[in-house]
Design an enzyme around this catalytic site. Structure first.
Site, PDB file in Angstrom:
ATOM      1  N   HIS A   1      -5.867  -1.002   6.175  1.00  0.00           N
ATOM      2  CA  HIS A   1      -5.824  -0.510   7.784  1.00  0.00           C
ATOM      3  C   HIS A   1      -6.870  -1.662   8.602  1.00  0.00           C
ATOM      4  O   HIS A   1      -6.219  -2.243   9.442  1.00  0.00           O
ATOM      5  CB  HIS A   1      -6.344   0.544   7.723  1.00  0.00           C
ATOM      6  CG  HIS A   1      -5.629   1.733   7.099  1.00  0.00           C
ATOM      7  ND1 HIS A   1      -4.413   2.078   7.186  1.00  0.00           N
ATOM      8  CD2 HIS A   1      -5.857   2.568   5.775  1.00  0.00           C
ATOM      9  CE1 HIS A   1      -3.744   2.690   6.363  1.00  0.00           C
ATOM     10  NE2 HIS A   1      -4.913   3.126   5.819  1.00  0.00           N
TER      11      HIS A   1
ATOM     12  N   ARG B   1     -16.888   5.546   1.955  1.00  0.00           N
ATOM     13  CA  ARG B   1     -17.098   7.080   2.103  1.00  0.00           C
ATOM     14  C   ARG B   1     -17.175   7.712   0.627  1.00  0.00           C
ATOM     15  O   ARG B   1     -18.146   8.222   0.478  1.00  0.00           O
ATOM     16  CB  ARG B   1     -15.949   7.979   2.584  1.00  0.00           C
ATOM     17  CG  ARG B   1     -15.998   7.624   4.355  1.00  0.00           C
ATOM     18  CD  ARG B   1     -14.833   8.716   4.898  1.00  0.00           C
ATOM     19  NE  ARG B   1     -13.468   7.910   4.968  1.00  0.00           N
ATOM     20  CZ  ARG B   1     -12.353   8.239   4.267  1.00  0.00           C
ATOM     21  NH1 ARG B   1     -12.460   9.288   3.696  1.00  0.00           N
ATOM     22  NH2 ARG B   1     -11.388   7.539   4.468  1.00  0.00           N
TER      23      ARG B   1
ATOM     24  N   HIS C   1       1.123   5.451  -1.328  1.00  0.00           N
ATOM     25  CA  HIS C   1       0.666   6.632  -1.905  1.00  0.00           C
ATOM     26  C   HIS C   1       1.997   7.436  -2.424  1.00  0.00           C
ATOM     27  O   HIS C   1       2.477   8.211  -1.522  1.00  0.00           O
ATOM     28  CB  HIS C   1      -0.174   7.643  -1.158  1.00  0.00           C
ATOM     29  CG  HIS C   1      -1.547   6.931  -0.761  1.00  0.00           C
ATOM     30  ND1 HIS C   1      -2.687   6.891  -1.532  1.00  0.00           N
ATOM     31  CD2 HIS C   1      -1.854   6.070   0.226  1.00  0.00           C
ATOM     32  CE1 HIS C   1      -3.366   6.320  -0.800  1.00  0.00           C
ATOM     33  NE2 HIS C   1      -2.958   5.828   0.186  1.00  0.00           N
TER      34      HIS C   1
ATOM     35  N   HIS D   1     -11.776   3.371  -3.374  1.00  0.00           N
ATOM     36  CA  HIS D   1     -11.020   4.253  -2.184  1.00  0.00           C
ATOM     37  C   HIS D   1     -11.668   3.836  -0.756  1.00  0.00           C
ATOM     38  O   HIS D   1     -10.719   3.977   0.124  1.00  0.00           O
ATOM     39  CB  HIS D   1     -11.466   5.675  -2.527  1.00  0.00           C
ATOM     40  CG  HIS D   1     -10.582   6.628  -1.455  1.00  0.00           C
ATOM     41  ND1 HIS D   1     -11.132   6.982  -0.251  1.00  0.00           N
ATOM     42  CD2 HIS D   1      -9.140   6.972  -1.272  1.00  0.00           C
ATOM     43  CE1 HIS D   1     -10.225   7.642   0.583  1.00  0.00           C
ATOM     44  NE2 HIS D   1      -9.130   7.585  -0.164  1.00  0.00           N
TER      45      HIS D   1
ATOM     46  N   HIS E   1       0.925  -1.176   0.025  1.00  0.00           N
ATOM     47  CA  HIS E   1       0.166   0.120   0.006  1.00  0.00           C
ATOM     48  C   HIS E   1       0.755   1.182  -0.094  1.00  0.00           C
ATOM     49  O   HIS E   1       1.674   1.638   0.960  1.00  0.00           O
ATOM     50  CB  HIS E   1      -0.908  -0.003   1.277  1.00  0.00           C
ATOM     51  CG  HIS E   1      -1.969   1.292   0.911  1.00  0.00           C
ATOM     52  ND1 HIS E   1      -3.064   0.902   0.232  1.00  0.00           N
ATOM     53  CD2 HIS E   1      -2.325   2.337   1.815  1.00  0.00           C
ATOM     54  CE1 HIS E   1      -3.833   2.068   0.289  1.00  0.00           C
ATOM     55  NE2 HIS E   1      -3.061   2.871   1.121  1.00  0.00           N
TER      56      HIS E   1
ATOM     57  N   ARG F   1      -5.126  15.308   6.511  1.00  0.00           N
ATOM     58  CA  ARG F   1      -5.670  15.226   5.111  1.00  0.00           C
ATOM     59  C   ARG F   1      -5.728  16.196   4.580  1.00  0.00           C
ATOM     60  O   ARG F   1      -5.591  16.511   3.047  1.00  0.00           O
ATOM     61  CB  ARG F   1      -7.135  14.389   5.252  1.00  0.00           C
ATOM     62  CG  ARG F   1      -7.650  14.011   3.942  1.00  0.00           C
ATOM     63  CD  ARG F   1      -8.879  13.329   3.926  1.00  0.00           C
ATOM     64  NE  ARG F   1     -10.034  14.338   4.067  1.00  0.00           N
ATOM     65  CZ  ARG F   1     -11.273  14.064   3.778  1.00  0.00           C
ATOM     66  NH1 ARG F   1     -11.564  13.027   3.176  1.00  0.00           N
ATOM     67  NH2 ARG F   1     -12.087  14.654   3.952  1.00  0.00           N
TER      68      ARG F   1
ATOM     69  N   HIS G   1      -9.499   0.854   1.071  1.00  0.00           N
ATOM     70  CA  HIS G   1      -9.258   1.433   2.519  1.00  0.00           C
ATOM     71  C   HIS G   1     -10.688   1.264   3.545  1.00  0.00           C
ATOM     72  O   HIS G   1     -11.824   1.136   2.924  1.00  0.00           O
ATOM     73  CB  HIS G   1      -9.392   2.997   2.718  1.00  0.00           C
ATOM     74  CG  HIS G   1      -7.889   3.661   2.079  1.00  0.00           C
ATOM     75  ND1 HIS G   1      -8.015   4.674   0.957  1.00  0.00           N
ATOM     76  CD2 HIS G   1      -6.854   3.449   1.956  1.00  0.00           C
ATOM     77  CE1 HIS G   1      -6.866   4.953   0.889  1.00  0.00           C
ATOM     78  NE2 HIS G   1      -5.950   3.995   1.515  1.00  0.00           N
TER      79      HIS G   1
ATOM     80  N   GLU H   1     -10.496   2.815   8.770  1.00  0.00           N
ATOM     81  CA  GLU H   1      -8.891   3.335   9.268  1.00  0.00           C
ATOM     82  C   GLU H   1      -9.600   4.304  10.519  1.00  0.00           C
ATOM     83  O   GLU H   1      -8.577   4.602  11.366  1.00  0.00           O
ATOM     84  CB  GLU H   1      -8.239   4.127   8.217  1.00  0.00           C
ATOM     85  CG  GLU H   1      -7.008   4.836   8.651  1.00  0.00           C
ATOM     86  CD  GLU H   1      -6.412   5.633   7.472  1.00  0.00           C
ATOM     87  OE1 GLU H   1      -6.823   5.507   6.434  1.00  0.00           O
ATOM     88  OE2 GLU H   1      -5.230   5.983   8.006  1.00  0.00           O
TER      89      GLU H   1
ATOM     90  N   TYR I   1      -5.295   7.503  -7.146  1.00  0.00           N
ATOM     91  CA  TYR I   1      -6.437   8.214  -7.435  1.00  0.00           C
ATOM     92  C   TYR I   1      -6.358   9.667  -7.960  1.00  0.00           C
ATOM     93  O   TYR I   1      -7.355  10.303  -8.026  1.00  0.00           O
ATOM     94  CB  TYR I   1      -7.514   8.159  -6.235  1.00  0.00           C
ATOM     95  CG  TYR I   1      -7.036   8.470  -4.989  1.00  0.00           C
ATOM     96  CD1 TYR I   1      -6.825   9.942  -4.774  1.00  0.00           C
ATOM     97  CD2 TYR I   1      -6.460   7.774  -3.917  1.00  0.00           C
ATOM     98  CE1 TYR I   1      -6.452  10.385  -3.495  1.00  0.00           C
ATOM     99  CE2 TYR I   1      -6.008   8.047  -2.783  1.00  0.00           C
ATOM    100  CZ  TYR I   1      -5.793   9.496  -2.686  1.00  0.00           C
ATOM    101  OH  TYR I   1      -5.662  10.019  -1.223  1.00  0.00           O
TER     102      TYR I   1
ATOM    103  N   ASP J   1       2.399   3.065   3.025  1.00  0.00           N
ATOM    104  CA  ASP J   1       1.411   4.136   2.996  1.00  0.00           C
ATOM    105  C   ASP J   1       1.643   5.505   2.683  1.00  0.00           C
ATOM    106  O   ASP J   1       1.924   5.821   1.435  1.00  0.00           O
ATOM    107  CB  ASP J   1       0.373   3.694   4.266  1.00  0.00           C
ATOM    108  CG  ASP J   1      -0.636   4.515   3.909  1.00  0.00           C
ATOM    109  OD1 ASP J   1      -1.132   5.148   3.128  1.00  0.00           O
ATOM    110  OD2 ASP J   1      -1.615   4.397   5.097  1.00  0.00           O
TER     111      ASP J   1
HETATM  112 ZN   LIG Z   1      -3.862   4.696   1.621  1.00  0.00          ZN
END
Ligand SMILES: [Zn+2]
Length: 446
Positions: free
Chosen positions: A267, A206, A60, A203, A58, A81, A230, A233, A120, A318
């Site tokens: 997660h 949500r 990003h 994703h 995983h 975030r 995900h 988490e 994404y 991650d």
């Molecule tokens: Zn992630």
């Protein structure tokens, strides 16, 4: 035919440790593994402990630019975030390529031979597709090629801001394809190629409604591709999901057909007992990312219970707060000790299996074991550093899991080709300098 001779080798789950191991390679695959032999003429000697390639399940890649810039802040996942979104807003294909290539090269130096990029950042900052709608994904593919690592490009569907159905806004608009059919059409234009597998991502519950989740799951099933999402988490995700649907995220994902043995839940931190049983009974894998989960104050997931229920565990770095799969592996055990006030939840060999074979399975690569027919990914850890000096065959795996760092990796072979030698990247040159340039070029202090 290439030949590698390992002083010590851990052959994979259930196989244990062997001395003086000759690994013969034809093309990109292992042709033969012979234990207890002297090196024949022409074999490349690997001093120390050799293991199958590490899988970083995983990633990003662009979060690498956040390292050290977000750790000091007060707050939680949600305030972090916002910082991450400010960075996401300034990436274009060229900057993304340079940053990802350097980040993947850092991973190669750490012994990672396959990375799962949870991707994404599809469109331009205004949400408009590039002339090639997969230009950002292609940048990641080129980046992995430069770094000499395998890439599973987990092309991720991201459609809405939250469970209340609000549309994407701000930095999020570049994540969205509009609907799941448009996502499938764009992702479907990406082809597997040597060293690259295309997989599907949801994703989160949500960002993707159940009907769209089902579309993504069907797309993955049709291609026989891995599917990642995900999951739980954050407690806030669980609360919002229960309020909106009456179900936990794991139950909602199951109802949409997302769980199963080709699926990896990333997660899986805040689960009910029923969720754990649900993931285990469906054979859904779980990717733990402990250094990120601790950095973001997520919590400690029920790793032992998940493994007992039947979920294979794998690992990811991650957000790349650090890139060190040995640290991720031991953190699974050590964090669970802190949470339970008990020791000895996971055997070191099982943690090494999570970092290798299970991660490769989750990413769709036939690697992670030193056995004939498998992809020839070999990682060697020197045993003479101050961290590992004194290691012998009887305790080599324990020392590796509990004391090694990424800096102890001396040699990395991916598909029979040496990518790292004597701790130096043979393709990418000075990786530190490349990271410095790529991060400076972003021109932001998140
Ligand atoms: Zn992630």
């Amino acid at each position: 035919m290439g030949a590698w001779h390992a002083e010590l080798a851990w052959l994979g789950p259930g196989r244990g440790l062997a001395e003086r191991v000759l690994v013969e390679v034809e093309g990109e695959r292992i042709a033969a593994v012979t234990e207890g032999v002297d090196p024949p003429a022409g074999a490349t000697r690997l001093a120390g402990l050799t293991i199958p390639g590490l899988a970083n399940a995983h990633s990003h890649a662009f979060h690498r630019a956040l390292r050290g810039r977000t750790q000091r802040a007060r707050g939680d996942f949600w305030s972090w975030r916002e910082q991450m979104y400010r960075l996401a807003a300034v990436l274009d294909p060229d900057r993304y390529l340079e940053l990802a290539a350097a980040t993947y090269a850092e991973m190669a130096l750490a012994g990672v031979t396959a990375v799962g990029e949870f991707h994404y950042l599809h469109h331009d900052p205004a949400g408009r597709p590039y002339a090639d709608p997969n230009r950002m994904g292609e940048a990641l593919i080129e980046a992995a090629g430069r770094a000499g690592v395998r890439l599973t490009l987990i092309d991720t569907c991201y459609l809405r801001a939250g469970l209340d159905g609000q549309g994407l806004a701000g930095a999020q608009v570049r994540f969205g394809d509009g609907d799941a059919d448009a996502w499938a059409e764009r992702a479907g234009a990406l082809a597997d190629r040597p060293g690259v597998r295309v997989a599907a991502g949801v994703h989160s519950v949500r960002a993707v409604d159940p009907e769209a989740m089902a579309t993504v799951a069907a797309w993955a099933a049709g291609r026989g591709a891995p599917l990642h999402l995900h999951l739980s988490e954050q407690r806030a995700e669980n609360e919002a999901c229960l309020a909106a649907t009456g179900r936990t995220p794991a139950a909602l994902a199951e109802s949409a057909g997302v769980l199963g043995p080709r699926t990896t839940a990333v997660h899986a931190t805040h689960l009910t007992g029923e969720d754990v049983a649900r993931l285990g009974a469906t054979g859904t894998g779980v990717c733990l990312c402990p250094t990120t989960e601790r950095d973001l104050a997520d919590g400690v997931g029920p790793a032992r219970a998940l493994a007992d229920a039947g979920s294979p565990l794998c690992l990811g770095s991650d957000s790349h707060a650090v890139v060190d799969l040995f640290e991720e592996a031991r953190a699974v055990e050590l964090d669970e000790r802190l949470a339970t006030e008990r020791r000895g939840h996971h055997q070191p060999a099982d943690l090494l299996a999570a970092a290798t074979a299970a991660g490769m399975d989750a990413l769709g690569w036939d690697a992670g074991r030193l056995a004939p027919g498998r992809l020839a990914d070999l990682v060697t850890v020197g045993l003479t550093s101050v961290r590992l000096a004194g290691t012998g065959p009887a305790d080599a795996v324990d020392q590796l899991v509990f004391a090694a760092t990424a800096a102890d990796v001396t040699s990395v072979v991916v598909g029979g080709r040496q990518v790292v030698q004597d701790g130096h990247h043979l393709l990418a040159g000075d990786v530190g300098a490349a990271l410095g340039r790529a991060i400076a070029a972003l021109g932001v202090t998140p």
